[in-house]
Design an enzyme around this catalytic site. Sequence first.
Site, PDB file in Angstrom:
ATOM      1  N   ASP A   1     -50.034-159.753  24.968  1.00  0.00           N
ATOM      2  CA  ASP A   1     -50.946-159.792  23.831  1.00  0.00           C
ATOM      3  C   ASP A   1     -50.503-158.913  22.676  1.00  0.00           C
ATOM      4  O   ASP A   1     -49.664-158.021  22.818  1.00  0.00           O
ATOM      5  CB  ASP A   1     -52.360-159.409  24.263  1.00  0.00           C
ATOM      6  CG  ASP A   1     -52.431-158.032  24.923  1.00  0.00           C
ATOM      7  OD1 ASP A   1     -51.478-157.663  25.630  1.00  0.00           O
ATOM      8  OD2 ASP A   1     -53.445-157.328  24.734  1.00  0.00           O
TER       9      ASP A   1
ATOM     10  N   GLU B   1     -53.607-156.752  27.678  1.00  0.00           N
ATOM     11  CA  GLU B   1     -53.373-155.352  28.048  1.00  0.00           C
ATOM     12  C   GLU B   1     -54.029-154.393  27.069  1.00  0.00           C
ATOM     13  O   GLU B   1     -54.439-153.297  27.450  1.00  0.00           O
ATOM     14  CB  GLU B   1     -51.861-155.076  28.123  1.00  0.00           C
ATOM     15  CG  GLU B   1     -51.493-153.696  28.658  1.00  0.00           C
ATOM     16  CD  GLU B   1     -51.541-152.583  27.613  1.00  0.00           C
ATOM     17  OE1 GLU B   1     -51.845-151.435  27.973  1.00  0.00           O
ATOM     18  OE2 GLU B   1     -51.303-152.879  26.421  1.00  0.00           O
TER      19      GLU B   1
END
Length: 392
Positions: free
Chosen positions: A80, A137
Amino acid sequence: MSPTKQILEEMEALRAIRRDLHAHPELGFEEHRTASLIAEELSRLEIPHHVGIGRTGVVGVIEGRSNSLGRSVGLRADMDALPLQELTGLAHQSRCSGRMHACGHDGHVTMLLAAARYLQQTREFDGTVYLIFQPGEEGCGGGRAMVEDGLFERFPADRVYALHNWPGLPLGAVSIPSGPAMAATDRIRIRIRGHGGHGGVAPHRTVDPVLVAGHLIVAAHSIVSRNIDPLEAAAISLCAIQGGDLERGFAVIPEEVVIVGTARSLRPEVRDLIERRLHAVVQSIAESFGATATLEYERVFPATINSTEEARFANSVAAELFGADKIIAHPRPSLGGEDFAYMLQQRPGAYIHLGSGSDVGLHNPHFDFNDELIPIGGALLARLAERALPSS
């Protein structure tokens, strides 16, 4: 065969993948294009894979030439991006307003894909390698989501490894602490309620939450220096404050002030002490001024704890691959947060800091992943798998 050499031969394609990912960043649990790109690459490599693990995660499965002992290892990369406006001005800079890969996860995905290419072509290991592409994350708990979605029941890795590009370390330097590698990450939200009024005519008739906030900020920041052993690692940072009207409220004492921040620690005892002391400080200071205050203390991520054997193993593999001079002799943990911690709570493993040689820090709008790290990180991940699953 040297994984570094083989990956270098494919650098043009790998660099293109990395820069494509950089140009199309996606936030946590929204990594649909990223997951599709990964799935397409795994399909092209004829690597069986599974999508939708932990919502948008992807797991690839590579079988070695043999599997005599039923061993397996997991290699993890986060996918991400961050809610940040990119200011690099690069040709491959983010095309998505307000989103950018400012932490290098585009590079992490590419390094794991590089390792996947090598491992699938050579398959010189005995067992199974699981390629774990993790969503969310950056504060979203994607590691926990994958674990709760049955990651290790479906893909039962015996141990797991992950790495993160690390500005401030020389290119290719390897830092792998034994024990805590990254901090427990907690979110602080303090709401102070007072009694507003005129800041010039009748301040004595108010209970000023701004004044309370000032005293509270000073006191909270003294907890680390006066309540925690100076040989322990900990941080409290109150990072933002909101109250009143900055444009028209120059003489208006507000009713309420909100403060937000974070606390970091490496050991559970220190974490407990920080939370306990913050509650006491918030209540006592608010009461001393006649105000009321509440503290919301959210434990976001646990500390990322490397197991001793796996940290030692990863250091030995890195030294074999790059030379002992590339290994940081006395590695230091970071007070950054990392939800790979959830995977390390389930399986032994290690989290690796891999020097990028960059002067621009993570989470900076001018950050760009150093593509020279792709063959280094890809080779390290691949060799970790080979050495963890040696052929007889």
